[in-house]
Structure formats: C-alpha cells, structure tokens
Design an enzyme around this catalytic site. Structure first.
Site, PDB file in Angstrom:
ATOM      1  N   ASP A  99      -4.800  -6.825  -4.379  1.00 22.17           N
ATOM      2  CA  ASP A  99      -6.177  -6.770  -4.902  1.00 22.17           C
ATOM      3  C   ASP A  99      -6.707  -5.347  -5.040  1.00 22.17           C
ATOM      4  OD1 ASP A  99      -6.320  -6.154  -2.231  1.00 22.17           O
ATOM      5  OD2 ASP A  99      -8.024  -7.452  -1.789  1.00 22.17           O
ATOM      6  N   GLU A 100      -5.825  -4.371  -5.037  1.00 26.01           N
ATOM      7  CA  GLU A 100      -6.272  -2.972  -4.994  1.00 26.01           C
ATOM      8  C   GLU A 100      -5.420  -2.125  -5.941  1.00 26.01           C
ATOM      9  OE1 GLU A 100      -7.255   0.321  -1.497  1.00 26.01           O
ATOM     10  OE2 GLU A 100      -5.911  -1.361  -1.097  1.00 26.01           O
TER      11      GLU A 100
END
Length: 404
Positions: free
Chosen positions: A103-104
């Site tokens: 998610d990054e």
C-alpha cells in the site's frame, strides 16, 4: 536539478478495501486481521483508534478496547488485486517508481517542474487513483524519501502535503521522534531516557553524541531528523529469502501435526523456487515454545529446488531442533541464499519418473492454484500461507505488524 520525491500511501488500506466491497461498513469501527485469540490486528479504522487500538496489537486486546468493532479476517487476494490496480496507474504515469509495500509507493518526479509542475502532477495522479480505484490515498512531496514519508503521515487522512526545498528541518523540528522512520520502540525508549522527545532536540545534538548512544543507527536517525538522508528509489526488490510461519490457535505437542505443517511449508517453498527458476542452498527451521522462547537451526547444502532433497532436510532440522518436548506455539521454515537456476539432475539418485512427477504436479498447480495438489503427508496443513509470485520484484506481502 532539484529533487522531487513523491510518497503515496493508501489510507488504512485493508479497511478501505473492505468498505469498498461492503458499503455498510462505512464510518463504522472496523478491525481486519486474525479472528482467533492469537490473531493480530493487520489494520484498523480511524474510528477504533480513539479507543487505543493500533495495527500489530493482539486482536483479543483490541476486542476488549473496542467491543462494538466489526472484525473481518481479510483476504490476501483481494488486497493484492486492489494494490495492483493502483500500481498499474502509477506505472503508466511516472518513469521511475518504487513499490515499497502492498500500500506504499515512491516516485521520482525530478525535472517535472520544467514541463508541468511536480505538485500539480502529484495532485492529479492522486485524484486519478481515487477515481479509478475508489480508495483514499495521501501523499507527501519533498526532496527525499524520508521527508516525503513523514509528510504523508502528517497529511493523513486522505490529503496531501508538499515540503518546499530548504524547509525540511523546520517541518520536522516540532514533530515527535516517533515520526522518524527507523525509530522503533527500543530506540524511542533509549532517546526518551536521554530526555529527547522532539525531532528539534536531535537536530541540535552533535552527530558524535548520536553515534555514541545508538551506534551506526544513530547516524541514520540524525541525518533523517535533519532532513538530509537520501536513500535511492528501489525499482526492483530482489528476493534473497522466502519464509513461512504458522502460529497455532492452541499450543500443541502433537508431533504428527507439527511435521505435517513443516512438510507442507517445505513442499510449498520448493514449488516457489521451481516456479521462479530459482535454487536455494540455506534452509532453516524455527520453533517457538509456549513460554515464548524461540530457537532456530539452519544447514547449508548444494543448491537445489527438489522436493525429495528439501523436505527431508527440513524435517531433519526439525527433529534436531525439537528437543524440549514442551508445547509449541509457532513453527516456521525459511530458505535463503537464493540464486537463478534450474535443478541439476543427479545421475545416480534421480529417476525420469520422479522428474515427470514434479513436472506434472507443478503444471496442475500453475493451472488450478497452489493448493490444488499436494502430497498426503501435507494434507493436514493445507492452509499454509500461499504466495503470489515472490520473484516479481514487488516487496514481500505484509499483512500485520505495520502501522498503516
């Protein structure tokens, strides 16, 4: 050329995915993670945080702190699908980017100001991700990865923040030292014992003092506190190891059950090697007893990806390691020293029949999924964690112990 490094982080990613699937969960306290007493909170909604809940916390404690929360076990495949949607959008939009986790993301927008404007471009990219994925996302923009990551944290939830060149120190100064990446609980306590609570104090400390207190890590933290640490964008994550672990719902001394788990882990890891055209030479087994004492043992053998070599090796390690005959809480298998290559046939020990069996089983797994076929000895542990493609250059998929 001025550097412009963008950091993008999907807000409470697992929670956001679940809400996208079921709109009834919007604005309700939500926990994602293991549902048993030994489960861990992988992600928690903002509504639960005012009760003291955070990711990495025991689910049992989280339930007591916020009893009205809805608890969802979560699905790795679902989160990977949404992560890949966002990854594809970023890949289409920027020339150089890094997927730091599920998610990054980081992206190098240096030089964009001459044509479009880095902040404007980042803003439009964020809006496109929100529109096409339906997921909230925040970003930070500065001259390096560290300041951008901290800026994203300050921008959340679902917002954006730019730190202009030359203002890095003043932006970081009033923040808690916890906000500096790489300051974990142990380092935080060490610094607090010295009376250090704000980044400004570290900025005023001599570099030599930080090194004397924290060693090599002290230099890294000092540079990050001053906004001058500049790690590179990593476009491809080379996997040096693969591992899988199982924490039992109830501590066990059932040797048959333990060996089934170890067997299934070894079989799955061997398949991953063959699927990726890889070989490994270092194999290790880990066990954690009910008293939380943890032990591991490893061995180095000639490079291989063959089940009939890897499985007996791992089982032998387990037999040597399991000496205390106490209840076991966790077992794990790890393979490392991974290189490119295919298994070399042993002229005297290998048969064509055995190699054909490997090939047939792998073809079934490739077509119908990794759990579609397995040896009878692994049937009791068929829920062993499965991988996507561990060698596709993405970072390892992490589902818990991350503060999202």
């Amino acid at each position: 050329m001025k550097k412009h490094i963008l950091h993008l982080d999907l807000d409470t990613f697992f929670v956001s995915c679940e809400r996208l699937i079921d709109s009834r969960l919007q604005k309700k306290p939500l926990l994602v993670g293991g549902t048993g007493d030994r489960g861990v909170v992988a992600a928690c909604s903002y509504e639960t945080r005012r009760f003291g809940v955070h990711s990495g916390m025991s689910m049992k404690i989280a339930r007591k702190l916020c009893p009205e929360a809805t608890i969802i076990r979560g699905n790795t495949g679902t989160y990977s699908k949404y992560s890949n949607i966002v990854t594809d959008i970023i890949k289409e939009s920027v020339p150089v980017f890094e997927k730091a986790s599920i998610d990054e993301f980081y992206a190098d927008l240096s030089g964009m100001d001459a044509f479009f404007g880095s902040y404007k471009f980042a803003s439009e990219l964020r809006q496109r991700i929100i529109k096409e994925s339906g997921l909230p996302i925040s970003f930070g923009l500065s001259q390096n990865k560290i300041v951008s990551k901290v800026a994203t944290g300050e921008a959340k939830p679902n917002n954006q923040l730019q730190i202009d060149n030359g203002f890095e120190k003043s932006f970081l100064a009033p923040l808690s030292i916890r906000k500096i990446p790489s300051v974990g609980e142990k380092t935080y306590q060490t610094l607090r014992n010295l009376g250090v609570d704000k980044v400004k104090v570290i900025q005023e400390m001599p570099l030599e003092m930080m090194i004397s207190v924290l060693g090599k890590n002290g230099k890294t933290i000092w540079k990050r506190a001053n906004g001058i640490d500049n790690p590179p964008i990593i476009t491809f994550h080379e996997r040096k190891s693969l591992s899988t672990e199982r924490t039992y719902n109830k501590d066990t001394i059932d040797v048959k059950k333990l060996k089934e788990t170890i067997f299934a882990m070894a079989e799955n890891l061997a398949y991953q090697l063959r699927k990726g055209d890889k070989l490994a030479s270092v194999f290790s087994v880990k066990i954690r007893y009910s008293d939380f004492n943890t032990y591991s043992k490893q061995v180095k053998i000639p490079y291989t990806s063959a089940d009939h070599i890897i499985i007996p090796t791992v089982l032998e390690l387990f037999n040597k390691l399991y000496q205390r005959r106490l209840l076991i809480r966790l077992v794990g298998v790890k393979i490392s020293d991974i290189v490119n290559g295919n298994y070399q046939i042993n002229l005297f020990d290998d048969t064509q029949q055995m190699l054909n069996l490997y090939n047939a089983m792998d073809n079934v797994r490739n077509k119908y999924g990794e759990a579609s076929i397995m040896r009878a000895s692994a049937m009791g542990a068929k829920t062993i964690g499965r991988f996507n493609d561990p060698f596709n250059g993405d970072p390892p998929l992490v589902l818990a112990h991350r503060k999202q």
